[in-house]
Structure formats: C-alpha cells, structure tokens
Design a protein around this motif. Structure first.
Motif, PDB file in Angstrom:
ATOM      1  N   VAL A 276       4.194  -3.374  -9.679  1.00  0.00           N
ATOM      2  CA  VAL A 276       3.234  -2.781  -8.751  1.00  0.00           C
ATOM      3  C   VAL A 276       3.753  -2.890  -7.319  1.00  0.00           C
ATOM      4  O   VAL A 276       3.667  -1.938  -6.535  1.00  0.00           O
ATOM      5  CB  VAL A 276       1.842  -3.447  -8.909  1.00  0.00           C
ATOM      6  CG1 VAL A 276       0.918  -3.099  -7.752  1.00  0.00           C
ATOM      7  CG2 VAL A 276       1.210  -3.038 -10.234  1.00  0.00           C
ATOM      8  N   GLN A 277       4.314  -4.050  -6.966  1.00  0.00           N
ATOM      9  CA  GLN A 277       4.875  -4.228  -5.612  1.00  0.00           C
ATOM     10  C   GLN A 277       6.023  -3.246  -5.375  1.00  0.00           C
ATOM     11  O   GLN A 277       6.129  -2.641  -4.307  1.00  0.00           O
ATOM     12  CB  GLN A 277       5.388  -5.660  -5.421  1.00  0.00           C
ATOM     13  CG  GLN A 277       4.302  -6.661  -5.111  1.00  0.00           C
ATOM     14  CD  GLN A 277       4.888  -8.048  -4.897  1.00  0.00           C
ATOM     15  OE1 GLN A 277       5.888  -8.412  -5.500  1.00  0.00           O
ATOM     16  NE2 GLN A 277       4.247  -8.820  -4.032  1.00  0.00           N
TER      17      GLN A 277
ATOM     18  N   GLU B  55       4.581   0.156  -4.929  1.00  0.00           N
ATOM     19  CA  GLU B  55       3.928   0.267  -3.623  1.00  0.00           C
ATOM     20  C   GLU B  55       4.971   0.400  -2.516  1.00  0.00           C
ATOM     21  O   GLU B  55       4.814   1.206  -1.599  1.00  0.00           O
ATOM     22  CB  GLU B  55       3.030  -0.956  -3.383  1.00  0.00           C
ATOM     23  CG  GLU B  55       2.199  -0.914  -2.133  1.00  0.00           C
ATOM     24  CD  GLU B  55       1.198   0.249  -2.082  1.00  0.00           C
ATOM     25  OE1 GLU B  55       0.859   0.654  -0.955  1.00  0.00           O
ATOM     26  OE2 GLU B  55       0.776   0.757  -3.142  1.00  0.00           O
ATOM     27  N   SER B  56       6.040  -0.384  -2.611  1.00  0.00           N
ATOM     28  CA  SER B  56       7.122  -0.281  -1.621  1.00  0.00           C
ATOM     29  C   SER B  56       7.752   1.110  -1.667  1.00  0.00           C
ATOM     30  O   SER B  56       8.039   1.709  -0.625  1.00  0.00           O
ATOM     31  CB  SER B  56       8.199  -1.335  -1.896  1.00  0.00           C
ATOM     32  OG  SER B  56       7.687  -2.625  -1.699  1.00  0.00           O
TER      33      SER B  56
ATOM     34  N   ARG C 247       6.320   3.855  -2.694  1.00  0.00           N
ATOM     35  CA  ARG C 247       5.343   4.807  -2.163  1.00  0.00           C
ATOM     36  C   ARG C 247       5.348   4.774  -0.635  1.00  0.00           C
ATOM     37  O   ARG C 247       5.380   5.828   0.026  1.00  0.00           O
ATOM     38  CB  ARG C 247       3.940   4.474  -2.684  1.00  0.00           C
ATOM     39  CG  ARG C 247       2.871   5.498  -2.294  1.00  0.00           C
ATOM     40  CD  ARG C 247       1.485   5.061  -2.727  1.00  0.00           C
ATOM     41  NE  ARG C 247       0.996   3.915  -1.999  1.00  0.00           N
ATOM     42  CZ  ARG C 247       0.519   3.925  -0.740  1.00  0.00           C
ATOM     43  NH1 ARG C 247       0.485   5.047  -0.060  1.00  0.00           N
ATOM     44  NH2 ARG C 247       0.090   2.826  -0.167  1.00  0.00           N
ATOM     45  N   LYS C 248       5.364   3.581  -0.038  1.00  0.00           N
ATOM     46  CA  LYS C 248       5.395   3.463   1.426  1.00  0.00           C
ATOM     47  C   LYS C 248       6.677   4.071   1.987  1.00  0.00           C
ATOM     48  O   LYS C 248       6.654   4.771   3.002  1.00  0.00           O
ATOM     49  CB  LYS C 248       5.281   1.991   1.847  1.00  0.00           C
ATOM     50  CG  LYS C 248       3.888   1.427   1.674  1.00  0.00           C
ATOM     51  CD  LYS C 248       3.833  -0.036   2.071  1.00  0.00           C
ATOM     52  CE  LYS C 248       2.448  -0.610   1.854  1.00  0.00           C
ATOM     53  NZ  LYS C 248       2.408  -2.039   2.182  1.00  0.00           N
TER      54      LYS C 248
END
Length: 147
Positions: free
Chosen positions: A96-97, A100-101, A103-104
């Motif tokens: 997930v991290q 998320e990274s 995606r950012k």
C-alpha cells in the motif's frame, strides 16, 4: 495347596488300607480345599483389580500426555498463524505504501508535465506572436522580402 494334596494322598492311602478309617477326615480336608480355593480365587481377583487400576492409571496418564501434546501443538499452530498474519499485514502495508508513493509520484509527474506543456504552449504562442508582429511590422513598413 501342595500340602493339602499331600495330605489328601496320605488320607486316600490310609482309607484304602484301614477299614476303620473315618470318612469325615476326608470331608474336613475337602473343606480346607474349598477354603484354599476361595482364598486363591480372591487373591487372583484382587490382583486383577490392582492390574486394572494400574492400567486405568496408565491410560489416564497417556490421555493427559496426549492432551498436553495436542494443546502444545495447537499453541504452536496459533503462534504460526499469528506470525503469518503479521507478515501478511506487513506485506500488504508495504505494498500500500509503495502504491501510494507511486500514485503521488504519478500526480507530481502529471503536474510537472502539465506545467511544462503550458510553458511550451506559452512559449510557442509568444514565438508565434513575435513572428506575427515582426511580419506585420515588415508589411506596414513596406519592406517585404521576396522569398
């Protein structure tokens, strides 16, 4: 019991040889045989009861050991299951991290590309505008260059 058999043999021989032999002596001996048989039977039964109690105690001990081994195995399984769950949760959190990274990073790259595209368009428009102004000045001053 062997002493009674010897006594019975002696009395049997005596009964055959002595005509005045009293048969009640054999009856008394037979009563002793009966008493001795009951004693042997009671002793055998007592021994059997003791062996049964020992077998039951051994069986209970084996059951307790088996139950303890099963509890230990279940505890080990639970610990393994908890560790596996923890590792799975950690792996999911890590994924997930990472997502998320990514995606950012994608959002930042999109914004950077959008800014660069706008600047490129602005630069192209400015260049086109400058070219048009230059061409217009050339036309309005009458200095047209043949191509």
């Amino acid at each position: 019991m062997e002493a009674l058999l010897s006594q019975f043999t002696f009395l049997s021989d005596q009964a055959l040889q002595d005509k005045n032999f009293d048969p009640s002596t054999i009856e008394d001996l037979m009563k002793l045989f009966e008493i001795e048989s009951y004693k042997a039977w009671a002793a055998a039964e007592l021994e059997q009861d003791q062996e049964l109690e020992e077998a039951e105690a051994a069986m209970e001990q084996a059951e307790n050991y088996l139950e303890s081994a099963m509890e230990s195995a279940m505890d080990e399984f639970r610990r393994f299951e908890e560790e596996l769950e923890r590792m799975s949760r950690d792996e999911v959190d890590s994924l997930v991290q990472t997502a998320e990274s990514a995606r950012k990073m994608g959002n930042l790259m999109e914004k950077a590309a959008s800014v660069a595209s706008k600047r490129y368009i602005e630069a192209a428009l400015n260049s086109a505008t400058a070219s048009m102004k230059s061409a217009w000045r050339g036309i309005s001053s009458g200095k047209v260059h043949p191509s």
